[in-house]
Design an enzyme around this catalytic site. Structure first.
Site, PDB file in Angstrom:
ATOM      1  N   GLU A  33       0.881  -1.162   0.000  1.00  0.00           N
ATOM      2  CA  GLU A  33       0.000   0.000   0.000  1.00  0.00           C
ATOM      3  C   GLU A  33       0.923   1.218   0.000  1.00  0.00           C
ATOM      4  OE1 GLU A  33      -2.742   0.338   3.289  1.00  0.00           O
ATOM      5  OE2 GLU A  33      -3.410   2.280   2.517  1.00  0.00           O
ATOM      6  N   ARG A  89       5.799 -12.786   9.386  1.00  0.00           N
ATOM      7  CA  ARG A  89       6.464 -11.534   9.054  1.00  0.00           C
ATOM      8  C   ARG A  89       7.824 -11.481   9.741  1.00  0.00           C
ATOM      9  NH1 ARG A  89       2.758  -7.845   9.297  1.00  0.00           N
ATOM     10  NH2 ARG A  89       4.087  -6.054   9.418  1.00  0.00           N
ATOM     11  N   LYS A 132       4.463   0.765  10.052  1.00  0.00           N
ATOM     12  CA  LYS A 132       4.519   1.987   9.234  1.00  0.00           C
ATOM     13  C   LYS A 132       4.027   3.191  10.018  1.00  0.00           C
ATOM     14  CE  LYS A 132       3.559   0.013   4.724  1.00  0.00           C
ATOM     15  NZ  LYS A 132       2.534   0.064   3.675  1.00  0.00           N
TER      16      LYS A 132
END
Ligand code: ATP
Ligand code: MG
Length: 567
Positions: free
Chosen positions: A41, A267, A277
């Site tokens: 994104e 992850r 983020k």
């Protein structure tokens, strides 16, 4: 394994995703097609965690002669920007991967996604709902309690089509209505309790501008974008495991021609590092760091500026492997991969970071001679260079001790050491300032030891580096430490926020570092090993008048030194 050739077919370690693909290839499940994608994104810069996903997705495609797309999942216009779109492309390319002509945007599919939504409505699988966000939360139920059906759930297909079209044409206020999937309000998977598929939001989109005032939700847009692109393996991180039933529902109900399979992996979490983020953005916007590319940031841009090589990151990604359970990787492993790569590649130079002056009393005034130095003992092909040697030199303050401690073999009064590549040098006396600090160390050199070797077989125990004062380049050096003081920056005392664990000493600026003149002809981004000190690279802040170097990593490797570490 050849680390520089990422297109090599057999790329080392196997993992459960490769096993799945091999099985599918055996049964010809997707007609032998392997299609993956990396779907960021564009709401921030990529970080080292994304690098794991990039290496995995592009790596699978390369290994199985497939393709990997780069797709921007840009369905949330309020947080997305072109700056991020550009940086992401730069970073993926820098890591060494190529999406060829397959650069896509979820926003390119808005019209198709709208049509899919209309299809769902026509099938009685989606409805327009008037509940507010708060009401919806109330109706949703909990893990223990089933949800309640919305009073708008049984609108007719006609009414839903009409309302959905009106949502699109802007007849309702933001948040006034949503389109929801009609699935199951008592499902064990909360995401299946009539999830929102579209919302009304009047925000200018970085690509579609104001063409739309409704935007698809991620859980709707993502599977369908995968399907539109013919992705066979939609690889994502573990937190999406619970969304998988919805992923499959969307793909099935929309009757997409291709049915991608979602596969989750763990992850990357890295010690002394935050990867969210939201937090990285906060560090930037609140000036805890100098920007997204601050060399202390775990962003690809930061790591690149710090002096990391793409090869070292790909090697790291390969070594940590791909697993299904979350864990924390020691940042020492990343640094180890970096040192291994730089050791092979980095040009050696001499630099004195904490200088003290040496005067060679018996060396002719004004004379300069050039001694030969190897550029990289690991690689003969890198050749040799000439280093100026003269009467006045700089050495590290720590390479001299007036009263040497036991086992100290560097310079001290009366002791003889090797000035690397130059001569045997003996200390004869020191000059001090009024407060007793050493200002100058007086030495003599032995002219027959040129090159740093004695023909009479006389041995010296210490070898130190030096820089000739008259020709030295003066530089600023930035020394970095971990950005956080705790291995897990989210390990917090009550009422604390992760910023409480920021390392106040993560940046130390040292002015007046002296470096041999060889570095003059190099440019920002070029990497060096400063003899005996560490790996450094030239920072983009360098100018005609001033060199700035970043310390990429020190020489001391702590990986494997602690017990029971395995990559
Ligand atoms: P958010 O969705 O909260 O904005 P994100 O880190 O998931 O943040 P995306 O842009 O959605 O960001 O990530 C793109 C891809 O990178 C996704 O497939 C995601 O699963 C993967 N990814 C993100 N963080 C990591 C990580 N730490 N380790 C491995 N893969 C990651
Ligand atoms: Mg995400």
């Amino acid at each position: 394994m050849n680390e520089n050739n990422i297109n090599e077919n057999e790329t080392g370690k196997s993992n459960f995703i490769k096993d799945i693909i091999r099985e599918d290839l055996k049964t010809n499940k997707n007609d032998g097609v392997v299609a993956t994608r990396f779907p960021p994104e564009p709401n921030g810069y990529l970080h080292i965690g994304h690098a794991k996903s990039i290496c995995l997705n592009f790596g699978l495609a390369a290994e199985f002669s497939g393709t990997c797309n780069l797709r921007f999942d840009d369905t949330n216009p309020s947080k997305e920007e072109t700056e991020y779109v550009d940086s992401i492309q730069e970073d993926v390319r820098w890591l060494g991967f190529d999406w060829e002509d397959r650069l896509f945007y979820a926003s390119d599919y808005y019209e198709q996604l709208f049509d899919f939504a209309v299809l769902l409505i026509k099938k009685g699988k989606a409805y327009v709902c008037d509940l507010t966000a708060d009401q919806m939360r109330e109706y949703r139920g909990t893990l223990k309690l089933p949800g309640k059906e919305s009073p708008f759930r049984n609108r007719s297909v006609e009414e839903n089509l009409d309302l959905f079209n009106k949502m699109r044409s802007g007849e309702f206020k933001d948040g006034e209505k949503t389109l929801r999937g009609k699935i199951d309000m008592s499902s064990g998977y909360i995401v299946m309790r009539d999830p929102v598929l579209y919302r009304i939001q009047r925000t200018t989109h970085h690509r579609t501008g104001d063409a739309w005032c409704i935007y698809p939700m991620y859980d709707f847009a993502h599977p369908l974008s995968d399907a539109i692109e013919g992705i066979t393996y939609s690889v994502c991180t573990l937190e999406f495991e619970n969304n998988r039933p919805l992923y499959d529902w969307v793909v099935n109900e929309a009757e997409a021609a291709h049915k991608p399979r979602q596969i989750e992996f763990a992850r990357l979490n890295l010690s002394y590092t935050v990867m969210s983020k939201r937090k990285l953005l906060e560090l930037v916007t609140k000036n805890y760091v100098s920007g997204w590319d601050d060399p202390r940031m775990p962003t690809i841009a930061g790591i690149r500026r710090r002096g990391y090589t793409p090869e070292s990151i790909r090697d790291f990604a390969e070594r940590i492997g791909v697993a299904k359970a979350d864990n924390m990787v020691d940042i020492a492993l990343l640094e180890h991969c970096l040192r291994e790569d730089l050791n092979k590649k980095a040009q050696r130079v001499m630099a004195v970071i904490d200088p003290v002056k040496v005067i060679i009393d018996n060396y002719p005034d004004g004379q300069v001679e050039y001694v030969e130095a190897v550029n990289n003992p690991e690689d003969e092909n890198m050749g040799k260079r000439e280093m100026p040697f003269s009467k006045e030199l700089w050495i590290e303050r720590s390479d001299f001790m007036e009263v040497p401690a036991k086992g100290y073999f560097r310079l001290s009064p009366g002791a003889e050491v090797r000035f690397k590549h130059a001569y045997y040098i003996k200390c004869v006396s020191v000059d001090k300032d009024s407060s007793g600090n050493i200002e100058t160390i007086h030495c003599t050199y032995d002219p027959v030891t040129r090159g740093g070797w004695s023909e009479d077989g006389r041995k010296v125990k210490g070898t130190i580096h030096w820089v000739s004062a008259a020709q030295a380049v003066t530089a600023e050096v930035r020394l970095y430490e971990h950005l956080f003081i705790k291995e897990n920056p989210d390990d917090l005392a009550e009422g604390e926020d992760y910023k409480a664990n920021l390392n106040e000493d993560s940046l130390k600026i040292v002015e007046n570092v002296f470096i041999e003149p060889f570095v003059k002809d190099f440019k920002a981004g070029d990497r060096f090993q400063f003899d005996r000190t560490g790996y450094f690279c030239i920072d983009k802040d360098s100018s005609e008048d001033k060199f700035v170097f970043n310390r990429t990593v020190s020489l001391k490797d702590s990986w494997g030194k602690t017990a029971n570490k395995s990559a």
